[in-house]
Design a protein around this motif. Structure first.
Motif, PDB file in Angstrom:
ATOM      1  N   VAL A  30       0.835  -1.202   0.000  1.00  0.00           N
ATOM      2  CA  VAL A  30       0.000   0.000   0.000  1.00  0.00           C
ATOM      3  C   VAL A  30       0.869   1.251   0.000  1.00  0.00           C
ATOM      4  O   VAL A  30       0.639   2.187  -0.785  1.00  0.00           O
ATOM      5  N   MET A  31       1.881   1.298   0.854  1.00  0.00           N
ATOM      6  CA  MET A  31       2.721   2.493   0.952  1.00  0.00           C
ATOM      7  C   MET A  31       3.514   2.732  -0.325  1.00  0.00           C
ATOM      8  O   MET A  31       3.620   3.860  -0.816  1.00  0.00           O
ATOM      9  N   VAL A  32       4.080   1.665  -0.899  1.00  0.00           N
ATOM     10  CA  VAL A  32       4.844   1.800  -2.140  1.00  0.00           C
ATOM     11  C   VAL A  32       3.947   2.266  -3.281  1.00  0.00           C
ATOM     12  O   VAL A  32       4.293   3.175  -4.050  1.00  0.00           O
ATOM     13  N   ALA A  33       2.765   1.649  -3.409  1.00  0.00           N
ATOM     14  CA  ALA A  33       1.850   1.994  -4.501  1.00  0.00           C
ATOM     15  C   ALA A  33       1.306   3.407  -4.353  1.00  0.00           C
ATOM     16  O   ALA A  33       1.129   4.122  -5.348  1.00  0.00           O
ATOM     17  N   ILE A  34       1.019   3.841  -3.127  1.00  0.00           N
ATOM     18  CA  ILE A  34       0.543   5.211  -2.902  1.00  0.00           C
ATOM     19  C   ILE A  34       1.583   6.213  -3.392  1.00  0.00           C
ATOM     20  O   ILE A  34       1.268   7.162  -4.121  1.00  0.00           O
ATOM     21  N   PHE A  35       2.823   5.995  -2.989  1.00  0.00           N
ATOM     22  CA  PHE A  35       3.877   6.946  -3.362  1.00  0.00           C
ATOM     23  C   PHE A  35       4.064   6.987  -4.877  1.00  0.00           C
ATOM     24  O   PHE A  35       4.195   8.060  -5.476  1.00  0.00           O
TER      25      PHE A  35
END
Length: 253
Positions: free
Chosen positions: A85-90
């Motif tokens: 989630v964090m990687v894809a958001i960024f």
């Protein structure tokens, strides 16, 4: 930043207040309500900037309200989902400024309507234990992409947690951790993308008091309200807001 009339300011603050009440009551949907409502009368990129500080602050509050030990346990249990989630958001946040306005309305509107209708009709996904690792990566990726583009990754996260039969008390903790971690990345990503800048940050900050007041009201109402009915009404409002966004994507106004 575009000029806002007193009526527009009032409407924006009412939307933030309502979004806070909903989040305090059911644990999610603040960014979905705010982005849907604000985008109905503001430039969608300004609307996205407007939710960022409220999303971060309310998620931090939700995490700390449950306590740090349950939050840590939730992070360990769902580390794959958190990571993707964090990687894809960024990553997704970096392309927001390149998307035409009308396309942006579709990106906002279609998931709002689809995910809300799925919950309204009572559809429940079920993920077998042996498929949960794959599901964490896959659904986490979808959630993160939606989060980076639209500022909301709550509905897909809730659907995932329901699909793996997460107990209610643990679900509230897990939601807080996932939303909290994701919101930190979201703010950092949009500082880099330029969505949150020296002008839009003031609009974003102005939304925060209303969102926090609403969340406090929602917390107090949480144990005294018919949650099923309240959630159903909220989802109906989201469908209406999402349909309006799709209309704007089709018509351009």
């Amino acid at each position: 930043m575009e000029y806002l009339s007193p009526f527009a300011w009032t409407l924006a603050l009412v939307i933030a207040l309502f979004a806070g009440i909903v989040k305090g009551s059911i644990g999610f949907a603040l960014p979905l309500i705010m982005i849907s409502g604000l985008s109905s009368f503001l430039d969608p990129k300004l609307a996205l900037a407007g939710i960022l500080i409220s999303v971060l602050a309310t998620n931090v509050w939700q995490v700390t309200r449950q306590g740090w030990e349950p939050a840590r346990d939730a992070a360990v249990l769902h580390w794959r989902y958190l990571l993707i989630v964090m990687v894809a958001i960024f990553a997704a946040a970096q392309i927001v400024t390149r998307i035409p306005g009308q396309v942006f309305y579709f990106i906002l509107g279609v998931p709002v309507v689809a995910l809300s209708l799925i919950q309204l009709v009572g559809v429940r996904l079920s993920i077998a234990p042996e498929r949960r690792v794959t599901a964490e990566w896959g659904i986490g990726l979808i959630s993160g992409l939606l989060g980076g583009l639209t500022g909301t990754w709550g509905p897909t996260t809730v659907l995932y947690l329901l699909a793996i039969d997460t107990p209610k008390a643990r679900q509230m903790v897990v939601q807080g951790v996932i939303y909290g971690a994701g919101s930190v990345v979201l703010v950092l990503a949009h500082l880099r993308s330029g969505i949150l800048n020296g002008e839009t940050v003031w609009f974003s900050a102005a939304m925060l008091p209303a969102a926090l007041i609403g969340m406090a009201i929602g917390f107090k109402a949480q144990d005294r309200m018919d949650q099923a009915l309240f959630k159903r009404v909220t989802l109906i409002v989201l469908v209406v807001a999402g349909v309006n966004l799709i209309r704007k994507g089709l018509s351009g106004f």
